[in-house]
Design a protein around this motif. Structure first.
Motif, PDB file in Angstrom:
ATOM      1  N   GLU A  64       0.786  -1.231   0.000  1.00 46.09           N
ATOM      2  CA  GLU A  64       0.000   0.000   0.000  1.00 46.09           C
ATOM      3  C   GLU A  64       0.820   1.283   0.000  1.00 46.09           C
ATOM      4  N   ASP A  65       2.100   1.214   0.408  1.00 44.57           N
ATOM      5  CA  ASP A  65       2.882   2.450   0.471  1.00 44.57           C
ATOM      6  C   ASP A  65       4.317   2.196   0.020  1.00 44.57           C
ATOM      7  N   TRP A  66       4.989   3.275  -0.354  1.00 47.60           N
ATOM      8  CA  TRP A  66       6.320   3.155  -0.944  1.00 47.60           C
ATOM      9  C   TRP A  66       7.364   2.676   0.057  1.00 47.60           C
ATOM     10  N   GLN A  67       7.244   3.032   1.345  1.00 49.23           N
ATOM     11  CA  GLN A  67       8.236   2.575   2.314  1.00 49.23           C
ATOM     12  C   GLN A  67       8.145   1.055   2.519  1.00 49.23           C
ATOM     13  N   THR A  68       6.935   0.538   2.546  1.00 52.79           N
ATOM     14  CA  THR A  68       6.773  -0.915   2.656  1.00 52.79           C
ATOM     15  C   THR A  68       7.349  -1.587   1.413  1.00 52.79           C
ATOM     16  N   TRP A  69       7.107  -0.986   0.239  1.00 53.47           N
ATOM     17  CA  TRP A  69       7.656  -1.556  -1.005  1.00 53.47           C
ATOM     18  C   TRP A  69       9.181  -1.602  -0.922  1.00 53.47           C
ATOM     19  N   LEU A  70       9.806  -0.509  -0.487  1.00 53.82           N
ATOM     20  CA  LEU A  70      11.274  -0.481  -0.399  1.00 53.82           C
ATOM     21  C   LEU A  70      11.804  -1.547   0.545  1.00 53.82           C
ATOM     22  N   GLY A  71      11.149  -1.724   1.691  1.00 54.08           N
ATOM     23  CA  GLY A  71      11.575  -2.773   2.622  1.00 54.08           C
ATOM     24  C   GLY A  71      11.448  -4.148   2.003  1.00 54.08           C
ATOM     25  N   GLN A  72      10.327  -4.399   1.342  1.00 53.96           N
ATOM     26  CA  GLN A  72      10.123  -5.697   0.683  1.00 53.96           C
ATOM     27  C   GLN A  72      11.134  -5.897  -0.447  1.00 53.96           C
ATOM     28  N   PHE A  73      11.430  -4.829  -1.171  1.00 54.75           N
ATOM     29  CA  PHE A  73      12.418  -4.919  -2.248  1.00 54.75           C
ATOM     30  C   PHE A  73      13.801  -5.244  -1.687  1.00 54.75           C
ATOM     31  N   GLY A  74      14.195  -4.588  -0.595  1.00 63.84           N
ATOM     32  CA  GLY A  74      15.500  -4.878   0.017  1.00 63.84           C
ATOM     33  C   GLY A  74      15.615  -6.332   0.433  1.00 63.84           C
ATOM     34  N   ARG A  75      14.546  -6.869   1.027  1.00 60.02           N
ATOM     35  CA  ARG A  75      14.551  -8.280   1.442  1.00 60.02           C
ATOM     36  C   ARG A  75      14.612  -9.211   0.223  1.00 60.02           C
ATOM     37  N   ALA A  76      13.822  -8.890  -0.801  1.00 59.82           N
ATOM     38  CA  ALA A  76      13.809  -9.710  -2.019  1.00 59.82           C
ATOM     39  C   ALA A  76      15.168  -9.653  -2.718  1.00 59.82           C
ATOM     40  N   LEU A  77      15.783  -8.487  -2.719  1.00 60.97           N
ATOM     41  CA  LEU A  77      17.091  -8.345  -3.355  1.00 60.97           C
ATOM     42  C   LEU A  77      18.144  -9.153  -2.606  1.00 60.97           C
ATOM     43  N   THR A 126      20.152  -8.212  12.215  1.00 61.12           N
ATOM     44  CA  THR A 126      20.925  -6.994  12.009  1.00 61.12           C
ATOM     45  C   THR A 126      20.615  -6.374  10.647  1.00 61.12           C
ATOM     46  N   PHE A 127      20.448  -7.213   9.624  1.00 63.49           N
ATOM     47  CA  PHE A 127      20.045  -6.692   8.316  1.00 63.49           C
ATOM     48  C   PHE A 127      18.693  -5.989   8.427  1.00 63.49           C
ATOM     49  N   GLU A 128      17.746  -6.642   9.082  1.00 64.01           N
ATOM     50  CA  GLU A 128      16.402  -6.056   9.234  1.00 64.01           C
ATOM     51  C   GLU A 128      16.468  -4.718   9.964  1.00 64.01           C
ATOM     52  N   THR A 129      17.258  -4.636  11.021  1.00 74.47           N
ATOM     53  CA  THR A 129      17.403  -3.381  11.761  1.00 74.47           C
ATOM     54  C   THR A 129      17.935  -2.282  10.850  1.00 74.47           C
ATOM     55  N   GLY A 130      18.978  -2.595  10.098  1.00 70.43           N
ATOM     56  CA  GLY A 130      19.570  -1.611   9.189  1.00 70.43           C
ATOM     57  C   GLY A 130      18.621  -1.194   8.077  1.00 70.43           C
ATOM     58  N   LEU A 131      17.958  -2.173   7.467  1.00 72.80           N
ATOM     59  CA  LEU A 131      17.035  -1.869   6.371  1.00 72.80           C
ATOM     60  C   LEU A 131      15.864  -1.020   6.869  1.00 72.80           C
ATOM     61  N   ASP A 132      15.298  -1.394   8.002  1.00 76.44           N
ATOM     62  CA  ASP A 132      14.167  -0.630   8.554  1.00 76.44           C
ATOM     63  C   ASP A 132      14.586   0.808   8.874  1.00 76.44           C
ATOM     64  N   ALA A 133      15.754   0.984   9.489  1.00 75.01           N
ATOM     65  CA  ALA A 133      16.227   2.328   9.807  1.00 75.01           C
ATOM     66  C   ALA A 133      16.463   3.140   8.535  1.00 75.01           C
ATOM     67  N   LEU A 134      17.030   2.510   7.545  1.00 71.60           N
ATOM     68  CA  LEU A 134      17.291   3.173   6.271  1.00 71.60           C
ATOM     69  C   LEU A 134      15.994   3.620   5.607  1.00 71.60           C
ATOM     70  N   VAL A 135      15.036   2.729   5.517  1.00 71.46           N
ATOM     71  CA  VAL A 135      13.771   3.053   4.842  1.00 71.46           C
ATOM     72  C   VAL A 135      13.014   4.136   5.623  1.00 71.46           C
ATOM     73  N   ARG A 136      12.987   4.022   6.948  1.00 72.04           N
ATOM     74  CA  ARG A 136      12.330   5.074   7.756  1.00 72.04           C
ATOM     75  C   ARG A 136      13.016   6.414   7.522  1.00 72.04           C
ATOM     76  N   GLY A 137      14.337   6.397   7.451  1.00 69.99           N
ATOM     77  CA  GLY A 137      15.086   7.627   7.227  1.00 69.99           C
ATOM     78  C   GLY A 137      14.802   8.276   5.875  1.00 69.99           C
ATOM     79  N   LEU A 138      14.461   7.465   4.899  1.00 70.42           N
ATOM     80  CA  LEU A 138      14.123   8.003   3.574  1.00 70.42           C
ATOM     81  C   LEU A 138      12.779   8.747   3.592  1.00 70.42           C
TER      82      LEU A 138
END
Length: 184
Positions: free
Chosen positions: A76-89, A171-183
């Motif tokens: 539903e939103d771009w931040q969720t998409w970015l998080g899902q994309f980071g995990r998929a990548l 640790t990856f999840e923590t970093g990715l979540d912080a990064l996406v929130r920061g965007l």
């Protein structure tokens, strides 16, 4: 005894064979000569399909990135998409031996008009409300983080040392979540 001629070559078959070669021998062991031997031809036959090894690597990298884009669910939103994309990548890099290393080293595969290619890359985030420039920038940030993380994690001796101290997934999840929130 007569030899059976090799099946007709096409890019898809050659890419599949190149990924099989990558799995067996790693990026350092992937060569046009070895790929040709795998498919039963002489190396010059490959140049009907790829201008050089750099183009082959670029197409392999594109396939890794495309697999990640295809694996992102509807959100539903771009931040969720970015998080899902980071995990998929991350999964896409890890699914191929030296996947992150290949993507870091590969030159972009020819894709026609760069502006059209950028549009295609940005489209999922544009559909969720970002402008194209911001969409590309946000994806580049997530790609860079994920590429660096997976390269770091793929380093055998360091990975084994650090696994004694941390949970790589958490640790990856923590970093990715912080990064996406920061965007945001």
């Amino acid at each position: 005894m007569a030899r059976t001629p090799p099946a007709l070559l096409d890019r898809d078959r050659l890419l599949a064979a190149a990924f099989a070669q990558l799995e067996e021998d790693g990026l350092d062991g992937l060569s046009m000569r070895r790929l040709a031997a795998r498919v039963g031809v002489q190396a010059p036959a490959l140049y009907w399909h790829f201008s050089d090894k750099a183009e082959l690597l670029g197409l392999m990298a594109r396939e890794i990135y495309n697999a990640a884009h295809a694996a992102v669910p509807q959100v539903e939103d771009w931040q969720t998409w970015l998080g899902q994309f980071g995990r998929a990548l991350r999964r896409s890099f890890a699914a191929r031996r030296d996947g992150a290393r290949l993507c870091a080293a590969a030159s972009p595969a020819p894709s026609g008009d760069p502006a059209r290619h950028a549009e295609t890359i940005a489209a999922p985030l544009v559909a969720l409300g970002l402008d194209a420039t911001r969409a590309l920038s946000c994806q580049a940030v997530v790609i860079s983080f994920t590429l660096g993380w997976e390269s770091f994690e793929a380093n055998g001796p360091m990975r084994e040392f650090l696994r004694q101290m941390m949970d790589f997934d958490a640790t990856f999840e923590t970093g990715l979540d912080a990064l996406v929130r920061g965007l945001g």
